[in-house]
Design a protein around this motif. Sequence first.
Motif, PDB file in Angstrom:
ATOM      1  N   SER A  79      81.912  58.345  53.658  1.00  0.00           N
ATOM      2  CA  SER A  79      82.444  59.492  54.400  1.00  0.00           C
ATOM      3  C   SER A  79      81.383  60.134  55.265  1.00  0.00           C
ATOM      4  N   LYS A  80      81.840  60.581  56.420  1.00  0.00           N
ATOM      5  CA  LYS A  80      80.987  61.396  57.280  1.00  0.00           C
ATOM      6  C   LYS A  80      81.550  62.809  57.222  1.00  0.00           C
ATOM      7  N   PRO A  81      80.728  63.820  57.558  1.00  0.00           N
ATOM      8  CA  PRO A  81      81.228  65.192  57.436  1.00  0.00           C
ATOM      9  C   PRO A  81      82.508  65.403  58.250  1.00  0.00           C
ATOM     10  N   GLY A  82      83.486  66.044  57.631  1.00  0.00           N
ATOM     11  CA  GLY A  82      84.725  66.385  58.341  1.00  0.00           C
ATOM     12  C   GLY A  82      85.758  65.280  58.373  1.00  0.00           C
ATOM     13  N   GLU A  83      85.408  64.077  57.901  1.00  0.00           N
ATOM     14  CA  GLU A  83      86.377  62.980  57.939  1.00  0.00           C
ATOM     15  C   GLU A  83      87.204  62.951  56.663  1.00  0.00           C
ATOM     16  N   PRO A  84      88.438  62.424  56.757  1.00  0.00           N
ATOM     17  CA  PRO A  84      89.240  62.271  55.535  1.00  0.00           C
ATOM     18  C   PRO A  84      88.598  61.234  54.615  1.00  0.00           C
ATOM     19  N   TRP A 133      88.787  59.057  50.630  1.00  0.00           N
ATOM     20  CA  TRP A 133      89.462  58.665  49.396  1.00  0.00           C
ATOM     21  C   TRP A 133      88.365  58.278  48.413  1.00  0.00           C
ATOM     22  N   PRO A 134      88.554  58.614  47.127  1.00  0.00           N
ATOM     23  CA  PRO A 134      87.501  58.302  46.148  1.00  0.00           C
ATOM     24  C   PRO A 134      87.493  56.815  45.776  1.00  0.00           C
ATOM     25  N   THR A 135      86.304  56.258  45.576  1.00  0.00           N
ATOM     26  CA  THR A 135      86.166  54.883  45.076  1.00  0.00           C
ATOM     27  C   THR A 135      85.010  54.870  44.077  1.00  0.00           C
ATOM     28  N   PRO A 136      84.866  53.803  43.303  1.00  0.00           N
ATOM     29  CA  PRO A 136      83.715  53.712  42.391  1.00  0.00           C
ATOM     30  C   PRO A 136      82.383  53.712  43.135  1.00  0.00           C
ATOM     31  N   TRP A 137      82.388  53.477  44.451  1.00  0.00           N
ATOM     32  CA  TRP A 137      81.140  53.387  45.219  1.00  0.00           C
ATOM     33  C   TRP A 137      80.920  54.613  46.099  1.00  0.00           C
ATOM     34  N   GLY A 138      81.760  55.613  45.879  1.00  0.00           N
ATOM     35  CA  GLY A 138      81.611  56.851  46.629  1.00  0.00           C
ATOM     36  C   GLY A 138      82.826  57.093  47.514  1.00  0.00           C
ATOM     37  N   PRO A 139      82.979  58.336  48.001  1.00  0.00           N
ATOM     38  CA  PRO A 139      84.137  58.658  48.834  1.00  0.00           C
ATOM     39  C   PRO A 139      83.978  58.078  50.240  1.00  0.00           C
ATOM     40  N   GLY A 140      85.098  57.690  50.830  1.00  0.00           N
ATOM     41  CA  GLY A 140      85.035  57.144  52.189  1.00  0.00           C
ATOM     42  C   GLY A 140      86.415  56.769  52.667  1.00  0.00           C
ATOM     43  N   ARG A 141      86.430  55.891  53.666  1.00  0.00           N
ATOM     44  CA  ARG A 141      87.730  55.441  54.197  1.00  0.00           C
ATOM     45  C   ARG A 141      87.684  53.945  54.477  1.00  0.00           C
ATOM     46  N   PRO A 142      88.882  53.331  54.520  1.00  0.00           N
ATOM     47  CA  PRO A 142      88.905  51.867  54.595  1.00  0.00           C
ATOM     48  C   PRO A 142      88.518  51.314  55.966  1.00  0.00           C
ATOM     49  N   GLY A 143      87.968  50.105  55.937  1.00  0.00           N
ATOM     50  CA  GLY A 143      87.799  49.337  57.171  1.00  0.00           C
ATOM     51  C   GLY A 143      89.114  48.629  57.475  1.00  0.00           C
ATOM     52  N   TRP A 144      89.325  48.380  58.743  1.00  0.00           N
ATOM     53  CA  TRP A 144      90.589  47.821  59.226  1.00  0.00           C
ATOM     54  C   TRP A 144      90.911  46.466  58.576  1.00  0.00           C
ATOM     55  N   HIS A 145      89.887  45.594  58.484  1.00  0.00           N
ATOM     56  CA  HIS A 145      90.149  44.233  57.991  1.00  0.00           C
ATOM     57  C   HIS A 145      90.656  44.255  56.546  1.00  0.00           C
ATOM     58  N   LEU A 146      90.038  45.113  55.740  1.00  0.00           N
ATOM     59  CA  LEU A 146      90.405  45.205  54.321  1.00  0.00           C
ATOM     60  C   LEU A 146      91.870  45.619  54.152  1.00  0.00           C
ATOM     61  N   GLU A 147      92.306  46.527  55.017  1.00  0.00           N
ATOM     62  CA  GLU A 147      93.674  47.057  54.926  1.00  0.00           C
ATOM     63  C   GLU A 147      94.697  45.925  54.969  1.00  0.00           C
ATOM     64  N   CYS A 148      94.527  45.016  55.930  1.00  0.00           N
ATOM     65  CA  CYS A 148      95.554  43.982  56.125  1.00  0.00           C
ATOM     66  C   CYS A 148      95.571  42.999  54.954  1.00  0.00           C
ATOM     67  N   SER A 149      94.383  42.599  54.459  1.00  0.00           N
ATOM     68  CA  SER A 149      94.361  41.696  53.294  1.00  0.00           C
ATOM     69  C   SER A 149      95.070  42.345  52.109  1.00  0.00           C
ATOM     70  N   ALA A 150      94.776  43.644  51.890  1.00  0.00           N
ATOM     71  CA  ALA A 150      95.346  44.328  50.724  1.00  0.00           C
ATOM     72  C   ALA A 150      96.858  44.473  50.850  1.00  0.00           C
ATOM     73  N   MET A 151      97.332  44.828  52.041  1.00  0.00           N
ATOM     74  CA  MET A 151      98.778  45.043  52.202  1.00  0.00           C
ATOM     75  C   MET A 151      99.545  43.727  52.197  1.00  0.00           C
ATOM     76  N   ALA A 152      98.976  42.686  52.806  1.00  0.00           N
ATOM     77  CA  ALA A 152      99.685  41.392  52.848  1.00  0.00           C
ATOM     78  C   ALA A 152      99.921  40.881  51.434  1.00  0.00           C
ATOM     79  N   THR A 153      98.877  40.905  50.601  1.00  0.00           N
ATOM     80  CA  THR A 153      99.039  40.337  49.253  1.00  0.00           C
ATOM     81  C   THR A 153      99.837  41.279  48.344  1.00  0.00           C
ATOM     82  N   ARG A 154      99.775  42.589  48.619  1.00  0.00           N
ATOM     83  CA  ARG A 154     100.566  43.535  47.820  1.00  0.00           C
ATOM     84  C   ARG A 154     102.066  43.218  47.905  1.00  0.00           C
TER      85      ARG A 154
END
Length: 465
Positions: free
Chosen positions: A190-195, A197-218
């Motif tokens: 996360s950068k200041p002011g950005e939305p 989400w919590p993860t085991p590796w710290g708060p942040g937001r998804p990269g575009w590529h990861l999103e599609c792999s996760a949604m396709a297999t879901r």
Amino acid sequence: MLHLYDTATRSLRPFEPLEPGKASIYLCGATVQAPPHIGHIRSGVNFDILTRWLSHSGYDVTFLRNVTDIDDKILRKSAEAGLPWWAWATQNEAAFTWAYDTLGCLRPTYEPRATGHVTEMIDLMQRLIDTGHAYPSDGDVYYDVRSFPAYGSLSRQNLDAMHPAGDTGEIGGARPHKRDPRDFALWKASKPGEPTWPTPWGPGRPGWHLECSAMATRYLGAQFDIHGGGLDLVFPHHENEIAQSVGAGDGFARYWMHNAWLTIGGEKMSKSLGNSLLVTEIVKRWRPVEVRYYLGAAHYRSNMEFSADALDEAAAAYHRIENFYERAVEFTGEVPASGAMCAEFAEAMDDDLGVPLALAAVHNVVREGNSALAEGNQVAVSGALASVLAMTEVLGINPQRWHQATSSDLTPVVDALVQVALEQRTAARARKDFAAADAIRDQLAEAGVIVEDTPSGPRWTLKDR
Ligand SMILES: [Zn+2]
């Protein structure tokens, strides 16, 4: 048998689905940072034709098209507009949905949003970390491209020769905490002011590529039939999706299909173009079905250069089909049930969705139907009409459907206009100017509006065409 061009093998392959009788498709959808230009809807139309043809061929189709509702541009543009990022994304998602609907694209089976699938993304990252394909670094999580020997196979690039550059600077760049400059971000700290989400590796937001792999297999499982998108997505986006999903042990897509661009001045249509090419503007100048005909008429793997002349030509070609439909219905007095497609049409569609040849077959039947009309051959007219309706349905340009849609859409508009005229007529009669009152009634009749005076006031109906 249907053959599709598979980008992964650079060859036409017979379509043999994972499960007999079923077809599963994942299409990379819009990043909803602005309303769509006509160029953004081309893949929607191309893949709509694919799903229609698969359904017609007897497959039970599951069609996913995702919505990328978080990214750098959405954050920047929403901040400029003084809106929360989700409000900006929702507004533009609605604009895309409207455009797809307006151009006759059937709704996908599922349309998942990226931000609703962070749980699946965390699971996938964990699997990649466990198998040595990914590593956390300062709150980011990166994919280690050297851990995946097949990296570059879709785009036919050798990793060593690969220039470390990519989308939004994710690949390469000056981030010192990457093991290799070509490693790409799965997750961004996360950068200041950005939305975030919590993860085991710290708060942040998804990269575009990861999103599609996760949604396709879901939604489609570890392996599915077809993954589609625009040609510009082959690298890095789809290359990275393969690295993620196959790296994690999933079979992933069995066929890769890519549509070419709609260009302007030889360049891909970008969101920075003026407003004149927005779908909302284009459909003021051409009817939606004409725009649909235009976008679908070229082969999906051929580049199209946008021009108003080409759209005019497409509209004229569609008019020939529509004109035959109207005359044939008038002549036979009925709309027949959908009939048999001609063999040339089916052969063309089975050959990697050869819409140009398929449309040529439609126009041949229209010409035969016009001859039958000239001869007064009712059986031949009915047969040609039934065939034209079946073929145009697959292409999403069935004139019967568009006619119904247009008339119901326009009814409130016509009603408002007729009411204006009727008020003027009532006023003319009140001042005993019967000539003016009759003239208004005659003009309405000429436009196909029949006015009837009833005890509760004038009523109007449309004259049967
Ligand atoms: Zn994607």
